[in-house]
Design an enzyme around this catalytic site. Sequence first.
Site, mmCIF file in Angstrom:
data_model
loop_
_atom_site.group_PDB
_atom_site.id
_atom_site.type_symbol
_atom_site.label_atom_id
_atom_site.label_comp_id
_atom_site.label_asym_id
_atom_site.label_seq_id
_atom_site.Cartn_x
_atom_site.Cartn_y
_atom_site.Cartn_z
ATOM 1 C CE LYS A 26 -3.050 0.677 3.514
ATOM 2 N NZ LYS A 26 -3.115 2.067 4.035
ATOM 3 C CB SER A 27 3.817 2.273 2.001
ATOM 4 O OG SER A 27 3.250 2.185 3.272
ATOM 5 N NE ARG A 31 6.306 6.423 0.780
ATOM 6 C CZ ARG A 31 5.441 6.224 1.780
ATOM 7 N NH1 ARG A 31 4.309 5.566 1.575
ATOM 8 N NH2 ARG A 31 5.703 6.694 2.999
ATOM 9 N N GLY A 98 -4.945 7.880 5.452
ATOM 10 C CA GLY A 98 -4.066 8.900 6.013
ATOM 11 C C GLY A 98 -2.839 9.112 5.148
ATOM 12 N NE ARG A 126 -5.547 8.368 10.837
ATOM 13 C CZ ARG A 126 -4.846 7.574 10.036
ATOM 14 N NH1 ARG A 126 -5.418 7.027 8.975
ATOM 15 N NH2 ARG A 126 -3.580 7.334 10.286
ATOM 16 C CD GLN A 173 0.513 8.392 7.163
ATOM 17 O OE1 GLN A 173 -0.039 9.304 7.785
ATOM 18 N NE2 GLN A 173 -0.063 7.231 6.943
ATOM 19 C CG ASP A 324 0.312 0.209 9.528
ATOM 20 O OD1 ASP A 324 -0.081 1.082 10.328
ATOM 21 O OD2 ASP A 324 0.720 0.477 8.383
ATOM 22 N NE ARG A 355 -5.008 0.218 13.105
ATOM 23 C CZ ARG A 355 -4.343 0.351 11.985
ATOM 24 N NH1 ARG A 355 -3.021 0.428 11.995
ATOM 25 N NH2 ARG A 355 -4.981 0.403 10.840
ATOM 26 N NE ARG A 398 -2.600 -1.828 8.347
ATOM 27 C CZ ARG A 398 -2.315 -2.244 7.111
ATOM 28 N NH1 ARG A 398 -2.449 -3.509 6.780
ATOM 29 N NH2 ARG A 398 -1.876 -1.396 6.194
HETATM 30 C C1 S3P Z 1 2.662 4.829 6.214
HETATM 31 C C2 S3P Z 1 3.216 5.182 7.413
HETATM 32 C C3 S3P Z 1 2.660 4.803 8.717
HETATM 33 C C4 S3P Z 1 1.655 3.647 8.600
HETATM 34 C C5 S3P Z 1 0.716 3.828 7.439
HETATM 35 C C6 S3P Z 1 1.486 3.939 6.134
HETATM 36 C C7 S3P Z 1 3.281 5.303 4.966
HETATM 37 O O1 S3P Z 1 1.989 5.918 9.266
HETATM 38 O O2 S3P Z 1 0.911 3.522 9.784
HETATM 39 O O3 S3P Z 1 -0.187 2.752 7.336
HETATM 40 O O4 S3P Z 1 2.946 4.778 3.890
HETATM 41 O O5 S3P Z 1 4.106 6.224 5.036
HETATM 42 P P1 S3P Z 1 2.784 7.053 10.112
HETATM 43 O O6 S3P Z 1 3.745 7.699 9.237
HETATM 44 O O7 S3P Z 1 1.713 8.001 10.566
HETATM 45 O O8 S3P Z 1 3.420 6.304 11.234
#
Ligand code: S3P
Length: 442
Positions: A26-27, A31, A98, A126, A173, A324, A355, A398
């Site tokens: 996903k991350s 990107r 997020g 959030r 993030q 996560d 969570r 999750r």
């Molecule tokens: C993510 C960073 C994490 C993670 C999120 C994905 C990312 O969040 O919890 O699911 O893709 O950069 P944080 O940067 O708020 O810790």
Amino acid sequence: MAALRPLTVSSPSQGLSGRLTVPGDKSISHRALMLAALAKGVTRIYGLLEGEDVICTAKAVEALGARVERGADFWEVEGVGIGCLKEPENVLDMGNSGTAARLLSGVLATHPINSIMTGDASLRSRPMGRVSDPLSQTGAQFVTRSGKRLPMAIIGTGEGLAPHYVLPVASAQVKSALLLAGLNCQGETCVEEPVPTRDHTENMLGHFGLKLEVTPAPDGGRVIRFQGPAQLQARDIIVPGDPSSAAFPVVAALLVPGSEVIIENVGLNLLRTGLFTTLKEMGASLEVRNETIEGGEKVGDLYVKASSLRGVTVPAERAPSMIDEYPVLSVACAMAEGTSRLQGLAELRVKESDRMASTVALLKENGVDVTVEGDDMIIQGRPTLIGGGEVKTHMDHRLAMSGIILGLAAQQPVHIDDTAFIETSFPGFIELMNRLGAGLKP
Ligand code: S3P
């Protein structure tokens, strides 16, 4: 609002078995779409996660002027070049994500356009101040709701002032939002993180031709620097399987007696594999085979067998590499012999749900002895898990998947109030678990 999808989960009569792959990371998928939209030329993305979160990002970059098309086994994005995104005609809806909201805020901050961003009820609760405050250094302006929450209006600057920022919390993030904003700034962008967090943004920026300097910070963190304004050149991307998604079948296979499961092509970036390290410390039969590098990221196959686990202490410094994975780890700890202490979990309170609270409720509802001391969670494990609880998922994918894994391992059926949000990160989860023999009846 989408209809609720409740599910009652019972333990299967036999162990789980089979060989599978999990959807794309996903991350990396978020990107890939954003950087491809900012690059000059055409990028093909192979293995993109087609979950709801990532589709929101695809729609957003399209609304900002990139051409986005789904091909046979790839997604094609024609980028507009840094600084050249167009003003969107409507509000950008980032759904439950997020990552999408925060990273895109960075991009939009240094484009000379105005935009408005919103999301679903979970995302609208959030904190966005963690990005809007430091991004204001560039000259961009943000108007949020009370508590610095979405919806948020972003008045972007053109070429901005390069941000210099020391992150107060370990957050990939926030780091990524600042790096993406810095792409269209004059001078040196410099971001320091207190503890290393996932570095997919840095890796992918390098892949698209940006020269970044990454150096260790004196206290164990990292400093990332580059000169702007930058240019990115389109390059194809291969997205590995998401280790955060693999976590669910891995823990299921460990806990359901007689299981033997192989998960192929899982991303093994060291800043993402804290859960696998922890499970091994707990005595898990979990082996990595066929390790290679694909598209600049380490990948490999996970071989997992049902195991008797023992309690573990997970230090706070490891949290960013498994942030996560705590809900599903907590289920493994509930069935491990002895006490587990999961330290430094403050960030769990600002995820898709709180969570800390929702994981504690998941365990308590199902007869597990769990307490919170400050930012630590303490779980008294027992080899048999009672179950029989009603799990409230609070729009958190999750939590829903962790509840299902708990149900597969418990003595009494577990009821999950809503599994619909699993679509944000793991489309096809229930079908995939059923191919392993989980016997879930949606
Ligand atoms: C993510 C960073 C994490 C993670 C999120 C994905 C990312 O969040 O919890 O699911 O893709 O950069 P944080 O940067 O708020 O810790």
